[in-house]
Design a protein around this motif. Sequence first.
Motif, PDB file in Angstrom:
ATOM      1  N   LEU A 281      62.988  73.084  28.253  1.00  0.00           N
ATOM      2  CA  LEU A 281      63.255  74.477  27.983  1.00  0.00           C
ATOM      3  C   LEU A 281      62.218  75.327  27.363  1.00  0.00           C
ATOM      4  O   LEU A 281      62.277  76.518  27.286  1.00  0.00           O
ATOM      5  N   LEU A 282      61.179  74.760  26.789  1.00  0.00           N
ATOM      6  CA  LEU A 282      60.102  75.490  26.136  1.00  0.00           C
ATOM      7  C   LEU A 282      58.724  75.739  26.735  1.00  0.00           C
ATOM      8  O   LEU A 282      57.822  76.046  26.440  1.00  0.00           O
ATOM      9  N   GLN A 283      59.021  75.657  28.137  1.00  0.00           N
ATOM     10  CA  GLN A 283      57.913  75.642  29.169  1.00  0.00           C
ATOM     11  C   GLN A 283      57.404  77.319  28.719  1.00  0.00           C
ATOM     12  O   GLN A 283      57.917  78.218  29.003  1.00  0.00           O
ATOM     13  N   PRO A 284      55.927  77.327  28.286  1.00  0.00           N
ATOM     14  CA  PRO A 284      55.397  78.698  28.241  1.00  0.00           C
ATOM     15  C   PRO A 284      55.369  79.483  29.254  1.00  0.00           C
ATOM     16  O   PRO A 284      54.538  79.239  30.053  1.00  0.00           O
ATOM     17  N   TYR A 285      56.063  80.587  29.590  1.00  0.00           N
ATOM     18  CA  TYR A 285      55.692  81.805  30.286  1.00  0.00           C
ATOM     19  C   TYR A 285      55.948  81.218  31.706  1.00  0.00           C
ATOM     20  O   TYR A 285      55.569  81.731  32.765  1.00  0.00           O
ATOM     21  N   GLY A 286      56.687  80.038  32.099  1.00  0.00           N
ATOM     22  CA  GLY A 286      56.849  79.518  33.328  1.00  0.00           C
ATOM     23  C   GLY A 286      55.351  79.164  33.886  1.00  0.00           C
ATOM     24  O   GLY A 286      55.563  78.856  35.216  1.00  0.00           O
ATOM     25  N   HIS A 287      54.413  78.595  33.114  1.00  0.00           N
ATOM     26  CA  HIS A 287      53.385  78.236  33.674  1.00  0.00           C
ATOM     27  C   HIS A 287      53.348  76.966  34.292  1.00  0.00           C
ATOM     28  O   HIS A 287      53.843  76.086  33.950  1.00  0.00           O
ATOM     29  N   PRO A 288      52.588  76.818  35.537  1.00  0.00           N
ATOM     30  CA  PRO A 288      52.645  75.449  36.201  1.00  0.00           C
ATOM     31  C   PRO A 288      52.122  74.565  35.411  1.00  0.00           C
ATOM     32  O   PRO A 288      52.285  73.156  35.894  1.00  0.00           O
ATOM     33  N   ALA A 289      51.171  74.781  34.686  1.00  0.00           N
ATOM     34  CA  ALA A 289      50.245  73.556  33.828  1.00  0.00           C
ATOM     35  C   ALA A 289      51.147  72.763  33.230  1.00  0.00           C
ATOM     36  O   ALA A 289      50.892  71.612  32.648  1.00  0.00           O
ATOM     37  N   PHE A 290      52.202  73.264  32.809  1.00  0.00           N
ATOM     38  CA  PHE A 290      53.203  72.461  31.910  1.00  0.00           C
ATOM     39  C   PHE A 290      54.414  71.924  32.628  1.00  0.00           C
ATOM     40  O   PHE A 290      55.596  71.621  32.278  1.00  0.00           O
ATOM     41  N   THR A 291      54.178  71.561  34.090  1.00  0.00           N
ATOM     42  CA  THR A 291      55.188  70.971  34.848  1.00  0.00           C
ATOM     43  C   THR A 291      54.642  69.379  35.024  1.00  0.00           C
ATOM     44  O   THR A 291      53.609  69.008  35.321  1.00  0.00           O
ATOM     45  N   LEU A 292      55.531  68.552  34.511  1.00  0.00           N
ATOM     46  CA  LEU A 292      55.162  67.269  34.641  1.00  0.00           C
ATOM     47  C   LEU A 292      54.942  66.592  36.047  1.00  0.00           C
ATOM     48  O   LEU A 292      54.208  65.941  36.379  1.00  0.00           O
ATOM     49  N   PHE A 293      56.152  67.039  36.849  1.00  0.00           N
ATOM     50  CA  PHE A 293      56.121  66.596  38.156  1.00  0.00           C
ATOM     51  C   PHE A 293      56.940  67.704  38.828  1.00  0.00           C
ATOM     52  O   PHE A 293      57.915  67.826  38.627  1.00  0.00           O
ATOM     53  N   ASP A 294      56.475  68.184  40.060  1.00  0.00           N
ATOM     54  CA  ASP A 294      57.111  69.342  40.972  1.00  0.00           C
ATOM     55  C   ASP A 294      57.567  68.454  42.211  1.00  0.00           C
ATOM     56  O   ASP A 294      56.474  68.429  42.895  1.00  0.00           O
ATOM     57  N   ALA A 295      58.571  68.164  42.257  1.00  0.00           N
ATOM     58  CA  ALA A 295      59.043  67.271  43.527  1.00  0.00           C
ATOM     59  C   ALA A 295      59.128  68.281  44.820  1.00  0.00           C
ATOM     60  O   ALA A 295      58.764  67.810  46.087  1.00  0.00           O
ATOM     61  N   PHE A 296      59.281  69.487  44.516  1.00  0.00           N
ATOM     62  CA  PHE A 296      59.541  70.578  45.591  1.00  0.00           C
ATOM     63  C   PHE A 296      58.292  71.438  45.940  1.00  0.00           C
ATOM     64  O   PHE A 296      58.113  72.227  46.663  1.00  0.00           O
TER      65      PHE A 296
END
Length: 437
Positions: A281-296
């Motif tokens: 919920l706290l991912q800053p500004y929707g930045h992709p660097a804070f994505t653990l794993f993006d299956a899509f």
Amino acid sequence: MTAAFAAPLPVAVRGDALPRWLGLVGGFVLPMAAAMLYATYDIAMRSPTLEQMRQLGHLWLLGELALILHAVQCGFTMRAAWTALPRWARIALTLFLSTFWISSAFVSEHPDFSLGLTIGWAMQLLFAAALAYLAGMVPPARLAGVWHGFALGLAALAVAIAVHFTWLPAALRGWEHDINWGNAIPGFISVRLFGAWCGAVLALLTGVAWLSGGDARRRRALYLAMTLAFGMMFWSGTRAALLGWLCVLPVAGAMAGRPRSRAMLTTLPLYLLAGAALAILLQPYGHPAFTLFDAFNPEMNRSADSFSSGRLSLWLAALDTARHHPLLGTGAGSCWWAIHAVGQHHVQPHNAVVQFLLNWGIIPTLPALALLVGGTWNAHRRARAERALLPFVLMLDCLLVMSLLDGMLHFAQFVMLIVACLAISLAPRGTARALDR
């Protein structure tokens, strides 16, 4: 700060005070000092002097120097430390020390930077010897007291990051989505290194919790600290840290059996899930660097190299450069200027063995690996006999797993943690037994 380190503690209280002191300085004071000194919204500090200090780890080495001075005042000598080493370790250390600096002095394109890193390694070895001497004065059961300082440090870093990310300077307001937030963690060169720090602290806390029994208040405090560490690791999107932590769980079971408290199997997972949910919920500004794993994300999943964020290409390029200087390497930190085949520059090749071969060559790498593997093996043997050492072995294992995917054996703060875990685990215990009596 140096004076606070160097002031000798009375022998009678050293066993109680030293672990808390180490945790407070290593887990709180130094990370927060780095956060204040190296606060930036860019990949590099605007001041070249500060950036050089950050890359060479001057702040962390200053803390280590202070501990060395304190140990000397307490009676530490290099002669005694040297004679205490087993013969195989003295041979390996002699070969390493006589060769690992040669390429930095005579081959490196930037010998000043390379020699700066080399001096840092010498300081780390002195720090390990001094800490082993001091840790030998502490009963193993008391050493786990370091966790309080590391937990406090994570809480303080969480506040510092929140302030840094939300209270922007006037010149940056309105440009939040143009900032590379992955390089804006105060005190850390990248969000991945921050996540690695969280993973290492989580491994330490896991070992402490594994051995904790019936004190419900202490156990609850530990679980909250683990939730913070796990949540911040998850928030950072650092898969190497998650892998490192998962790898230490079976190690803990093999070395210490089942956790002493059943709540670690029934209640703690709920805490950790709550921490992970809050992190999402706290991912800053929707930045992709804070994505653990993006299956899509088709770019991430297109190949093994893309899934590893280009690490395979980087390793192959580094090894291709290393084969032209096989014996003594190209100098410490040479990945920064010697590797051009992967589209961007990296200060280290994100793999400890590749880093050693590129920087030092085969001759210094073999004794370095012998010392690292031998020390780790003996640390595990010691922890089997003295289970109170389990938290430090788990932190060590987590860092070594991560070192195969990132720069844990390049950046000073992580080398400090690795050598500290080895020093504490391998410290002679004669003085500690005397204090127990």
